[in-house]
Motif scaffolding. Structure first.
Motif, PDB file in Angstrom:
ATOM      1  N   MET A  60       0.855  -1.185   0.000  1.00 38.23           N
ATOM      2  CA  MET A  60       0.000   0.000   0.000  1.00 38.23           C
ATOM      3  C   MET A  60       0.892   1.237   0.000  1.00 38.23           C
ATOM      4  O   MET A  60       1.814   1.366   0.810  1.00 38.23           O
ATOM      5  CB  MET A  60      -0.890   0.010   1.245  1.00 38.23           C
ATOM      6  N   LYS A  63       0.020   7.743   1.364  1.00 36.95           N
ATOM      7  CA  LYS A  63      -0.392   8.986   0.707  1.00 36.95           C
ATOM      8  C   LYS A  63      -0.063  10.186   1.595  1.00 36.95           C
ATOM      9  O   LYS A  63       0.050  10.082   2.796  1.00 36.95           O
ATOM     10  CB  LYS A  63      -1.890   8.960   0.411  1.00 36.95           C
ATOM     11  N   LEU A 217       0.042   7.386   8.762  1.00 33.50           N
ATOM     12  CA  LEU A 217      -0.863   7.472   7.617  1.00 33.50           C
ATOM     13  C   LEU A 217      -1.730   8.717   7.750  1.00 33.50           C
ATOM     14  O   LEU A 217      -1.912   9.247   8.851  1.00 33.50           O
ATOM     15  CB  LEU A 217      -1.755   6.227   7.545  1.00 33.50           C
ATOM     16  N   ASN A 219      -4.833   8.774   5.921  1.00 34.97           N
ATOM     17  CA  ASN A 219      -6.107   8.382   5.328  1.00 34.97           C
ATOM     18  C   ASN A 219      -6.733   7.272   6.162  1.00 34.97           C
ATOM     19  O   ASN A 219      -6.087   6.250   6.421  1.00 34.97           O
ATOM     20  CB  ASN A 219      -5.883   7.922   3.881  1.00 34.97           C
ATOM     21  N   ASP A 222      -6.884   3.884   4.474  1.00 36.24           N
ATOM     22  CA  ASP A 222      -5.584   3.215   4.492  1.00 36.24           C
ATOM     23  C   ASP A 222      -5.318   2.597   5.862  1.00 36.24           C
ATOM     24  O   ASP A 222      -4.724   1.516   5.959  1.00 36.24           O
ATOM     25  CB  ASP A 222      -4.468   4.197   4.137  1.00 36.24           C
ATOM     26  N   LYS A 225      -7.262  -0.619   5.895  1.00 29.25           N
ATOM     27  CA  LYS A 225      -6.650  -1.628   5.019  1.00 29.25           C
ATOM     28  C   LYS A 225      -5.428  -2.256   5.688  1.00 29.25           C
ATOM     29  O   LYS A 225      -5.233  -3.475   5.621  1.00 29.25           O
ATOM     30  CB  LYS A 225      -6.237  -0.990   3.689  1.00 29.25           C
TER      31      LYS A 225
END
Length: 259
Positions: A60, A63, A217, A219, A222, A225
């Motif tokens: 992944m 971001k 992270l 997000n 995310d 996940k």
């Protein structure tokens, strides 16, 4: 969420996996975490059906420019800026002439080396060194920033050494301004420059309670996940004693976030 049979990512609400056709069993979803203050949700590692075929690797991208709290990225960015500032200033110093043309040329060179080159090199360095989370499901190895070109930006963690995982939520208004002074929640540029906004921090601990690795992270999807992928990885390893704690109360402590 991920299929318990083949490990492939599937959309929420599907009854069968589009990859292997296996039936999707209902699980305790992380999305249902309450947003009330001081709420802690303990994730059951064994709520995924363990299957020896669930060995598909996980990757992944991380971001968000503002989420670069990795120890190596700050060092790299600072070095890029300092090197070219020094070069520009040195060039300006060694030019000893009162000729207007030479002065103008020296000024332009100084600007190029102190402003333009650092920005260009920073963009190139970032593109060549993407951040991300890779999990080798079969061998139980997590590698942060696996696709980077520089090894000092990578961190490797053997999941067999992990005995607890803490996931915390952060919301930062603006930095380094005093807390609550400014709110730039709708301004993407200022969020990036001031490292403000929403963050999620994963901390992995060993059996002695010492931190092994941090992952940041920006997000929530995310975050979810990665939680599901970690559950799958521990199930594949047969390691069910890991305590995964998701603390949904929001912290505004930047120092704790950046550690």
């Amino acid at each position: 969420m991920f299929c318990a049979n083949c490990g492939k990512e599937i959309k929420e609400g599907m009854n069968f996996c589009s990859s292997c056709g296996g039936k999707i069993e209902p699980t305790n979803k992380v999305d249902n975490i309450s947003s009330s203050e001081n709420n802690t949700n303990y994730i059951d590692i064994k709520d995924i059906k363990n299957d020896n075929n669930s060995t598909s690797d996980f990757y992944m991208n991380i971001k968000g420019i503002k989420s670069r709290f990795d120890h190596g990225y700050n060092t790299m960015q600072g070095a890029v800026a300092i090197i070219f500032v020094v070069i520009g200033c040195a060039f300006w110093y060694i030019i000893d002439s009162n000729t207007p043309t030479v002065i103008l040329f020296s000024f332009l060179i100084c600007v190029i080396f102190t402003m333009i080159f650092p920005l260009v090199m920073l963009i190139i360095a970032t593109k060549l060194n993407p951040r991300g989370v890779f999990i080798d499901m079969q061998n139980g190895v997590l590698i942060k920033n696996k696709k980077t070109k520089f090894n000092f930006l990578k961190d490797e963690l053997h999941l067999k050494e992990v005995f607890a995982i803490q996931v915390k939520s952060f919301k930062i208004d603006a930095l380094p301004c005093p807390k609550g002074t400014f709110k730039y929640n709708k301004n993407i540029l200022l969020n990036t420059l001031l490292a403000s906004g929403e963050f999620y921090k994963f901390t992995f601990f060993d059996k002695n309670g010492s931190p092994l690795l941090n992952i940041h992270l920006t997000n929530k999807n995310d975050r979810d996940k990665l939680i599901e992928a970690l559950k799958m990885a521990f199930n594949t390893l047969g390691k069910y004693d890991v305590q995964m704690e998701v603390n949904n109360s929001v912290s505004r402590d930047f120092d704790e976030l950046a550690m």
